[in-house]
Design an enzyme around this catalytic site. Structure first.
Site, PDB file in Angstrom:
ATOM      1  N   SER A 198      10.712 107.778  36.009  1.00  0.00           N
ATOM      2  CA  SER A 198      11.733 106.823  36.434  1.00  0.00           C
ATOM      3  C   SER A 198      12.677 106.438  35.295  1.00  0.00           C
ATOM      4  CB  SER A 198      11.090 105.568  37.030  1.00  0.00           C
ATOM      5  OG  SER A 198      12.019 104.883  37.849  1.00  0.00           O
ATOM      6  N   LYS A 253       8.730 107.711  45.701  1.00  0.00           N
ATOM      7  CA  LYS A 253       9.312 107.043  44.548  1.00  0.00           C
ATOM      8  C   LYS A 253       8.999 105.550  44.556  1.00  0.00           C
ATOM      9  CE  LYS A 253      11.711 107.096  40.773  1.00  0.00           C
ATOM     10  NZ  LYS A 253      10.881 105.958  40.320  1.00  0.00           N
ATOM     11  N   SER A 302      14.554 101.375  41.539  1.00  0.00           N
ATOM     12  CA  SER A 302      14.569 102.806  41.202  1.00  0.00           C
ATOM     13  C   SER A 302      14.357 103.737  42.393  1.00  0.00           C
ATOM     14  CB  SER A 302      13.514 103.106  40.130  1.00  0.00           C
ATOM     15  OG  SER A 302      13.974 102.689  38.868  1.00  0.00           O
ATOM     16  N   LYS A 333      16.916 106.437  42.895  1.00  0.00           N
ATOM     17  CA  LYS A 333      16.847 107.771  42.306  1.00  0.00           C
ATOM     18  C   LYS A 333      16.510 108.846  43.335  1.00  0.00           C
ATOM     19  CE  LYS A 333      15.680 106.147  37.635  1.00  0.00           C
ATOM     20  NZ  LYS A 333      15.364 104.713  37.740  1.00  0.00           N
TER      21      LYS A 333
END
Length: 420
Positions: free
Chosen positions: A123, A230, A65, A68
């Site tokens: 997320s 993140k 993720s 992202k």
């Protein structure tokens, strides 16, 4: 005698056991190289762009993720946060949308702002797909934009296949590339604001659906100096983390990919400790420095930078670091220029590595003046014209008189002949 021998032996033992650290040239108190258990790792100084630590920096790994980050960057660059987005039937595609979700339903309406909170904090994979469709028109077109932007940033070993980071063949990045992407993304103020937000409530049209988005980055909750970015996890990618810390006027971004467990947070903290203890920034060129000149209408114009160029120095290394500055001039010849106009670019290199690109701006304005028209008559031209006209008149008048005289002579001669 025995007493003297004991004293000499004691002195000998003290001298022979003197600590070796006193003879070392390196500064004391520096952190050793951190032991990172992830497969790939990278630590970058945001101001200078220089590398402070790396482990397998160019090994292609699944980003999970942390993908992202790029999805969010494109949304902030191309989207309007106030847009109301209608969720599509793609949410029913279980091959594209699964894993962490906020359970978006086809036809549901949500602002782009709330979708980004769901994607960057919680997320949510369904939010990532919805953002991609809104910005790119469809998922594949958005993925093409992701790969194009990665190349623009210099992330040449990165290839995206989806906007969420779910495991797919060919969906890869490197610790080095991800650090570059994160550095550029964090320079967007809206992106930076979102990823340092601990929690945020979003609006939903139906009850019993998730509305409180909580940031998954544990370091953000543990250390007040941490300000993003993140997390990521899949069984293939294992634990991934991109984190930012700002302290003592410096910002560092760390990347750890494919870490086996929760020790990823401890390893990231060790990375930051190493970077802040072993390195220091200095300003190589302050904002406003004149780094080049350009000629405009045969006049030199200074070109200045509007932000500083930093140099990161290893405190344990006695050899001073250096950077290479390269001016990229604009094409074409300038005839006018205004103060603050972007005229050229300055590329900053550490060896062969491009660290940054800055804009060079004109220090002053130059506008060509139109030809000066005199309000006074040109007497010389007037006088010359009158004189030439007079001379021409006299010449013509003289010719006329001569012609008349010749005519009279012919008449007289003719009369004399007739009288004879």
């Amino acid at each position: 005698m025995k007493f003297i021998m004991v004293i000499l032996l004691a002195l000998s033992m003290v001298l022979s056991n003197s600590p070796a650290t006193y003879a070392e040239d390196k500064p004391t108190g520096l952190e050793p190289l951190p032991q990172v258990r992830g497969e790939g790792a990278y630590l970058i100084d945001v101001q200078s762009g220089q590398t402070l630590f790396s482990k397998n920096p160019n090994e292609q790994l699944a980003p999970a993720s942390t993908t992202k980050i790029m999805t969010g960057l494109l949304a902030f660059e191309r989207g309007n946060l106030n847009d109301i987005v209608t969720v599509s039937s793609t949410m029913l595609n279980s091959k594209l949308v699964y894993g962490t979700q906020v359970y978006l339903e086809p036809g549901e309406k949500m602002s782009l702002q709330d979708l980004l909170y769901a994607m960057l904090l919680n997320s949510a994979n369904d939010a990532a797909v919805t953002v991609a469709e809104h910005i790119g028109g469809d998922v594949q077109s958005f993925v093409d934009l992701m790969n194009q932007r990665a190349l623009e940033i210099g992330a040449t070993q990165t290839h995206f296949v989806n906007p969420s980071g779910l495991t797919e063949k060919g969906h890869v990045t490197t610790a080095h590339d991800l650090a570059l992407i994160a550095r550029v993304a964090y320079q967007n103020p809206l992106f930076a604001q979102y990823v340092r937000t601990k929690s945020h409530g979003i609006s939903r049209s139906k009850p019993d659906l998730p509305t409180q988005m909580v940031n998954e980055n544990k370091l953000l909750w543990q250390d007040s100096d941490v300000d993003g970015i993140k997390t990521g996890y899949t069984s293939a990618a294992e634990n991934c983390l991109v984190a930012s810390m700002t302290k003592d006027g410096r910002q560092l971004i760390g990347v750890i990919l494919k870490s086996p467990g929760r020790e990823i947070y401890t390893d990231m903290q060790n990375l930051f400790d190493y970077g802040y203890t072993n390195y220091a920034d200095k300003i190589l060129k302050p904002a406003g420095s004149v780094l080049s000149t350009v000629m405009v209408n045969n006049e030199p114009v200074d070109l200045k930078i509007d932000r500083p160029i930093y140099l990161t120095q290893n405190l344990a290394d006695q050899t001073p670091s250096s950077l290479t500055l390269k001016v990229i001039p604009s094409a074409g010849k300038l005839t006018t220029i205004k103060e603050g106009q972007e005229v050229a670019q300055m590329e900053v290199y550490d060896g062969s590595t491009l660290l940054d690109t800055l804009t060079l701006k004109a220090a002053r304005t130059i506008i060509p003046q139109p030809p000066i028209k005199s309000s006074n008559p040109n007497y010389l031209s007037w006088l010359v014209g009158i004189t030439l006209t007079g001379v021409l008149f006299l010449v013509l008048f003289r010719r006329k008189i001569d012609a008349e005289r010749r005519s009279r002579r012919r008449i007289l001669l003719t009369r004399r002949r007739e009288s004879n």
